[in-house]
Design an enzyme around this catalytic site. Structure first.
Site, PDB file in Angstrom:
ATOM      1  N   LYS A 158       7.571  10.111  -2.078  1.00 19.91           N
ATOM      2  CA  LYS A 158       6.239  10.113  -1.469  1.00 19.91           C
ATOM      3  C   LYS A 158       6.434  10.310   0.028  1.00 19.91           C
ATOM      4  O   LYS A 158       6.822   9.389   0.747  1.00 19.91           O
ATOM      5  CB  LYS A 158       5.514   8.808  -1.764  1.00 19.91           C
ATOM      6  CG  LYS A 158       4.095   8.803  -1.265  1.00 19.91           C
ATOM      7  CD  LYS A 158       3.351   7.621  -1.841  1.00 19.91           C
ATOM      8  CE  LYS A 158       1.906   7.570  -1.416  1.00 19.91           C
ATOM      9  NZ  LYS A 158       1.627   7.839  -0.035  1.00 19.91           N
ATOM     10  N   GLU A 203       8.823  11.712  -7.928  1.00 23.93           N
ATOM     11  CA  GLU A 203       8.955  12.446  -6.669  1.00 23.93           C
ATOM     12  C   GLU A 203       8.978  11.477  -5.499  1.00 23.93           C
ATOM     13  O   GLU A 203       8.473  10.364  -5.611  1.00 23.93           O
ATOM     14  CB  GLU A 203       7.747  13.393  -6.483  1.00 23.93           C
ATOM     15  CG  GLU A 203       7.638  14.433  -7.565  1.00 23.93           C
ATOM     16  CD  GLU A 203       6.336  15.218  -7.483  1.00 23.93           C
ATOM     17  OE1 GLU A 203       5.657  15.161  -6.438  1.00 23.93           O
ATOM     18  OE2 GLU A 203       6.007  15.874  -8.472  1.00 23.93           O
ATOM     19  N   CYS A 260      -5.776 -29.761  18.539  1.00 23.12           N
ATOM     20  CA  CYS A 260      -6.306 -28.917  17.464  1.00 23.12           C
ATOM     21  C   CYS A 260      -7.441 -28.038  18.014  1.00 23.12           C
ATOM     22  O   CYS A 260      -8.345 -28.558  18.678  1.00 23.12           O
ATOM     23  CB  CYS A 260      -6.828 -29.793  16.325  1.00 23.12           C
ATOM     24  SG  CYS A 260      -7.728 -28.850  15.072  1.00 23.12           S
ATOM     25  N   CYS A 274      -2.292 -30.735  12.749  1.00 24.94           N
ATOM     26  CA  CYS A 274      -3.444 -31.525  13.148  1.00 24.94           C
ATOM     27  C   CYS A 274      -3.456 -32.709  12.177  1.00 24.94           C
ATOM     28  O   CYS A 274      -3.563 -32.516  10.970  1.00 24.94           O
ATOM     29  CB  CYS A 274      -4.727 -30.710  13.014  1.00 24.94           C
ATOM     30  SG  CYS A 274      -6.184 -31.762  13.107  1.00 24.94           S
ATOM     31  N   TYR A 279       3.948  19.856  -3.617  1.00 23.96           N
ATOM     32  CA  TYR A 279       4.172  19.048  -4.815  1.00 23.96           C
ATOM     33  C   TYR A 279       3.057  19.138  -5.855  1.00 23.96           C
ATOM     34  O   TYR A 279       3.056  18.404  -6.820  1.00 23.96           O
ATOM     35  CB  TYR A 279       4.407  17.577  -4.439  1.00 23.96           C
ATOM     36  CG  TYR A 279       3.370  16.997  -3.499  1.00 23.96           C
ATOM     37  CD1 TYR A 279       2.049  16.852  -3.885  1.00 23.96           C
ATOM     38  CD2 TYR A 279       3.729  16.601  -2.213  1.00 23.96           C
ATOM     39  CE1 TYR A 279       1.105  16.337  -3.029  1.00 23.96           C
ATOM     40  CE2 TYR A 279       2.780  16.078  -1.338  1.00 23.96           C
ATOM     41  CZ  TYR A 279       1.475  15.948  -1.756  1.00 23.96           C
ATOM     42  OH  TYR A 279       0.532  15.438  -0.914  1.00 23.96           O
ATOM     43  N   ASP A 315       5.757  10.726   3.856  1.00 21.44           N
ATOM     44  CA  ASP A 315       4.778  10.057   4.709  1.00 21.44           C
ATOM     45  C   ASP A 315       4.232  11.041   5.742  1.00 21.44           C
ATOM     46  O   ASP A 315       4.749  11.166   6.845  1.00 21.44           O
ATOM     47  CB  ASP A 315       5.459   8.867   5.399  1.00 21.44           C
ATOM     48  CG  ASP A 315       4.450   7.867   5.878  1.00 21.44           C
ATOM     49  OD1 ASP A 315       3.255   8.026   5.561  1.00 21.44           O
ATOM     50  OD2 ASP A 315       4.850   6.925   6.575  1.00 21.44           O
ATOM     51  N   CYS A 323     -10.609 -33.205   9.776  1.00 19.93           N
ATOM     52  CA  CYS A 323     -10.773 -31.974  10.571  1.00 19.93           C
ATOM     53  C   CYS A 323     -11.509 -30.922   9.746  1.00 19.93           C
ATOM     54  O   CYS A 323     -11.123 -30.603   8.617  1.00 19.93           O
ATOM     55  CB  CYS A 323      -9.402 -31.452  11.007  1.00 19.93           C
ATOM     56  SG  CYS A 323      -9.462 -29.834  11.787  1.00 19.93           S
ATOM     57  N   LYS A 335       4.634   1.947  -3.784  1.00 23.62           N
ATOM     58  CA  LYS A 335       4.831   1.826  -2.332  1.00 23.62           C
ATOM     59  C   LYS A 335       6.022   0.917  -2.037  1.00 23.62           C
ATOM     60  O   LYS A 335       6.114  -0.175  -2.598  1.00 23.62           O
ATOM     61  CB  LYS A 335       3.578   1.222  -1.690  1.00 23.62           C
ATOM     62  CG  LYS A 335       2.378   2.153  -1.664  1.00 23.62           C
ATOM     63  CD  LYS A 335       2.564   3.195  -0.583  1.00 23.62           C
ATOM     64  CE  LYS A 335       1.292   3.889  -0.199  1.00 23.62           C
ATOM     65  NZ  LYS A 335       0.446   3.232   0.711  1.00 23.62           N
ATOM     66  N   CYS A 356     -10.841 -29.587  16.036  1.00 17.28           N
ATOM     67  CA  CYS A 356     -11.365 -30.948  16.231  1.00 17.28           C
ATOM     68  C   CYS A 356     -10.782 -31.621  17.468  1.00 17.28           C
ATOM     69  O   CYS A 356     -11.103 -32.765  17.764  1.00 17.28           O
ATOM     70  CB  CYS A 356     -11.101 -31.785  14.980  1.00 17.28           C
ATOM     71  SG  CYS A 356      -9.353 -32.172  14.768  1.00 17.28           S
TER      72      CYS A 356
HETATM   73  S1  IVH Z   1       0.389  13.862  -5.623  1.00 17.34           S
HETATM   74  C1  IVH Z   1      -3.550  14.423  -7.712  1.00 17.34           C
HETATM   75  N1  IVH Z   1       2.878  13.804  -4.712  1.00 17.34           N
HETATM   76  O1  IVH Z   1       0.342  10.505  -0.924  1.00 17.34           O
HETATM   77  C2  IVH Z   1      -2.250  14.463  -6.989  1.00 17.34           C
HETATM   78  N2  IVH Z   1       1.141  12.983  -3.283  1.00 17.34           N
HETATM   79  O2  IVH Z   1      -1.205   8.078  -1.412  1.00 17.34           O
HETATM   80  C3  IVH Z   1      -2.301  13.790  -5.663  1.00 17.34           C
HETATM   81  N3  IVH Z   1       1.932  12.262  -1.071  1.00 17.34           N
HETATM   82  O3  IVH Z   1      -2.846  12.017  -0.896  1.00 17.34           O
HETATM   83  C4  IVH Z   1      -1.130  13.798  -4.793  1.00 17.34           C
HETATM   84  N4  IVH Z   1       4.062  12.731  -1.384  1.00 17.34           N
HETATM   85  O4  IVH Z   1      -0.986  12.926   0.731  1.00 17.34           O
HETATM   86  C5  IVH Z   1       1.583  13.514  -4.446  1.00 17.34           C
HETATM   87  N5  IVH Z   1       5.108  13.865  -4.038  1.00 17.34           N
HETATM   88  C6  IVH Z   1       3.820  13.588  -3.772  1.00 17.34           C
HETATM   89  C7  IVH Z   1       3.407  13.048  -2.531  1.00 17.34           C
HETATM   90  C8  IVH Z   1       2.051  12.748  -2.333  1.00 17.34           C
HETATM   91  C9  IVH Z   1       3.152  12.278  -0.516  1.00 17.34           C
HETATM   92  C10 IVH Z   1       0.693  11.757  -0.402  1.00 17.34           C
HETATM   93  C11 IVH Z   1      -0.534  12.631  -0.567  1.00 17.34           C
HETATM   94  C12 IVH Z   1      -1.525  11.780  -1.286  1.00 17.34           C
HETATM   95  C13 IVH Z   1      -1.067  10.414  -0.902  1.00 17.34           C
HETATM   96  C14 IVH Z   1      -1.535   9.339  -1.866  1.00 17.34           C
END
Ligand code: IVH
Length: 664
Positions: free
Chosen positions: A111, A109, A400, A418, A218, A113, A423, A306, A403
């Site tokens: 993620k 999925e 520096c 330096c 999600y 923000d 130093c 990430k 020193c």
């Molecule tokens: S699953 C136990 N799915 O990312 C399941 N989290 O860094 C926990 N987030 O706290 C979350 N997109 O706020 C899940 N597709 C996604 C997400 C997601 C964003 C966030 C969420 C979580 C944080 C973790």
């Protein structure tokens, strides 16, 4: 006219219009019609308050102002996710899963923000919205959650259910809101996430309503209660109930497909209407999830990948200078603390004088900061439009900061140094580097202990580390130094004497010899004397060692002080030979060749295979190219296999590979 009937009718029309627009991306009535229905409903509700239904869409525009948010205890804790930052770490997550589960499938999925939210429906009606808080106790933000138009106030079935997801602000709304705030002379939001979080935390939900928040669902905390056995089915069920579930969720049959998904969205993330900061990978089967369980704060069945670089803006409060172990002077930005990629940062590197001058970064500027994985955060640029005139131009120092020796700058280099070998700052940095984890790995001899011992005069040079026991009595008198701590330190120092050569090589701090190069050198030359005696030409001809590193190595060992240090360490019993952690020796079939692994290997882990290939003198790469010598094929291979076939690269089945490494 039956007014109650009319209210019901209006709610039905408006809810359907919302659903069509926000979930189905279609529209069957005009904006004017929508507004008219809404006006009529509001008028009826204000004249006849008894007609106000709990799921009335008029709450979308906000309701009464609160003086504080009530606390909510989550029946099932709202957990966060562990992070991984590269392909290797994704693969090792998969290996850990596969230790417990046969042939796991994953759901990938985006993620999003934003900030996580829990939404509870009773008989299909939205009754509660809550923040995550500390995971156990959150805040009741029901009124604010009800303003989020993509989240249904009523579901398509009259179920009792809690769903979880992410509240976010689209890129478009973020830009619009900041434009308006600029006009109104209000401080701008730094990014959509901050804007969303600030908006959710409004006690006046009418303000929240104007901020045009969005939501994606999600997570279903208790799927088995609904006879649902996979996460993917849970997502589809929530979609069927009318929840906003992403169209971009996919099932991945193996880790290679997970990597493909990551690569695809790394490319495409800018095309999305909202910001994502990574990819979430979840084990699909709910029973498998339960089998894997949780650590203290995160599930073992899911992980967040990430994206490498994330940028945020903040204010640069000051510029300070630090001295590295080579004497290099680095200007550093002191920042108003800001969160980037999960960690709060208050410092960032400005690299060198030229960089600051070219980018015209000034004290007081609003600056863009980038943090990539676990690399040191850097200042990318300053935002000149946001200057007030009070900013101060940058001036490089000429002595520096520790020193006070006059700094030197070599013609060809951008950095100032330096030149003082004595130093204090340089000595301390040298010691820290020598003891650090990837170098001699002396546990208990970290930055603050080294600073203490240095300041007390017990530790000035590397060899002093091995004489520290002389000061045992004095150490015991220092605050925070008990017998146990000192004993552990003694043991760690002793243990470090038996390290394989590459740790020492890295720890010596030869310019540009990182731990990878150190390993390469150790493997190739086997002991330190061979390296000391190697010529520039020999070193330069080693794969992956270029002329600059070769020159640095030769220069380092031409220096008498350094040779004395090596001899002293030898006498103290520090190992100077390469100790391979397996019994493999180089072979022509692997030496200086590049391999790619794809699919699941049955008899050996990827880490083991990589370790063996490397100790045979080969390299493992993550992508197939013309230069790949062979692709090693496991079960369920990914696109790398197809690429290898199209490029005519030799393919070794797992058995064939095992034979070549004498494991079969
Ligand atoms: S699953 C136990 N799915 O990312 C399941 N989290 O860094 C926990 N987030 O706290 C979350 N997109 O706020 C899940 N597709 C996604 C997400 C997601 C964003 C966030 C969420 C979580 C944080 C973790």
């Amino acid at each position: 006219m039956d007014l109650k009937k009319r209210v019901d009718e209006l709610i039905k029309i408006i809810n359907k219009a919302n659903y069509d627009y926000y979930i189905d991306n279609t529209s069957n009535i005009t904006d004017q019609e929508y507004d008219r229905y809404m006006q009529e409903l509001m008028m009826l509700e204000s004249t006849y308050p008894e007609l106000v239904r709990e799921d009335s869409p008029t709450v979308r525009v906000g309701s009464k102002v609160l003086d504080k948010f009530e606390k909510v205890t989550h029946k099932i804790p709202m957990l966060s996710l562990g992070n991984v930052f590269n392909e290797e770490e994704v693969r090792s997550f998969d290996e850990k899963v596969r230790k417990e589960i046969d042939n796991p499938k994953y759901v990938c999925e985006l993620k999003i923000d934003g900030l996580s939210v829990s939404a509870t429906y009773k008989d299909g009606v939205l009754v509660k919205g809550a923040t995550r808080g500390d995971g156990v106790t959150g805040e009741d933000i029901t009124n604010n959650v009800k303003t989020i138009k993509s989240l249904p106030l009523t579901l398509t079935e009259k179920v009792n259910i809690e769903v979880r997801g992410e509240i976010y602000m689209s890129k478009k709304s973020f830009l619009e809101i900041n434009k308006q705030r600029e006009k109104d002379n209000e401080p701008l939001f730094q990014n959509p996430r901050n804007a969303a979080s600030g908006s959710v935390r409004q006690l006046d939900s009418k303000i929240t309503a104007k901020r045009k928040l969005d939501c994606i669902i999600y997570h279903l905390p208790n799927p088995l209660d609904y006879n649902i056995y996979t996460h993917y089915d849970a997502l589809e069920y929530m979609r069927k109930l009318g929840c906003p579930v992403s169209e971009n969720n996919v099932i991945a049959n193996n880790v290679d497909e997970v990597i493909d998904y990551i690569n695809k969205w790394t490319e495409l993330r800018d095309t999305l209407p909202y910001e994502i900061d990574g990819i979430v990978i979840k084990v699909n089967d709910i029973n498998d999830q339960n089998k894997l369980g949780f650590t203290a704060r995160t599930p073992k069945w899911a992980v967040a990948y990430k994206f490498p670089a994330t940028e945020v803006t903040t204010r640069l409060i000051d510029i300070i200078f630090t001295v590295g172990r080579t004497g290099k002077i680095t200007p550093n930005a002191v920042l108003e603390p800001v969160k980037v990629a999960g960690s709060t940062i208050a410092r960032a590197t400005l690299h060198n004088e030229d960089n600051v001058l070219v980018k015209d970064i000034r004290k007081g500027d609003i600056v863009v900061i980038r943090k990539a994985g676990d690399v040191i955060p850097e200042v990318v640029r300053s935002i000149k439009e946001r200057r007030t005139g009070a900013e101060e131009r940058f001036r490089m120092i000429d002595t520096c900061p520790i020193c006070h020796t006059k700094l030197i700058r070599k013609d060809t280099e951008a950095d100032y140094y330096c030149p003082n070998n004595e130093c204090n700052a340089r000595n301390i940095e040298n010691l820290i580097h020598y003891a650090e984890r990837d170098a001699m790995n002396i546990e208990g001899l970290g930055e603050s202990v080294i600073e203490d011992l240095y300041n007390e005069g017990f530790l000035k040079s590397i060899t002093d580390i091995y004489h520290l026991e002389k000061y045992e009595k004095e150490l015991l008198l220092l605050e925070g130094y008990g017998a146990k701590k000192i004993n552990n330190l003694k043991e760690a120092i002793l243990k470090s004497k038996d390290n394989s050569l590459e740790r020492l090589l890295f720890g010596l701090g030869i310019r540009q010899v990182g731990n990878k190069t150190a390993k390469l050198l150790a493997r190739q030359y086997k002991n330190i004397d061979n390296i000391i005696n190697a010529t520039f030409e020999e070193l330069n001809s080693v794969n992956d060692i270029g002329p600059i590193i070769a020159k640095n190595i030769v220069e380092y060992f031409n220096n008498e002080d350094n040779i004395k240090l090596i001899n002293d360490l030898k006498e103290l019993g520090i190992n100077m030979t390469y100790i391979s952690n397996n019994n493999y020796t180089e072979s022509d079939e692997f030496l200086n060749k590049t391999f790619v692994l794809t699919g699941t290997l049955n008899n050996i882990t990827r880490e083991q295979a990589t370790e063996i290939i490397e100790s045979l003198g080969g390299k493992v790469s993550s992508s197939v190219s013309k230069k790949t010598s062979a692709v090693i094929l496991g079960d369920n291979p990914g696109s790398k296999y197809d690429k290898a076939v199209s490029l005519n690269i030799p393919i070794w089945e797992e058995d064939e590979f095992l034979e070549k490494i004498n494991l079969k």
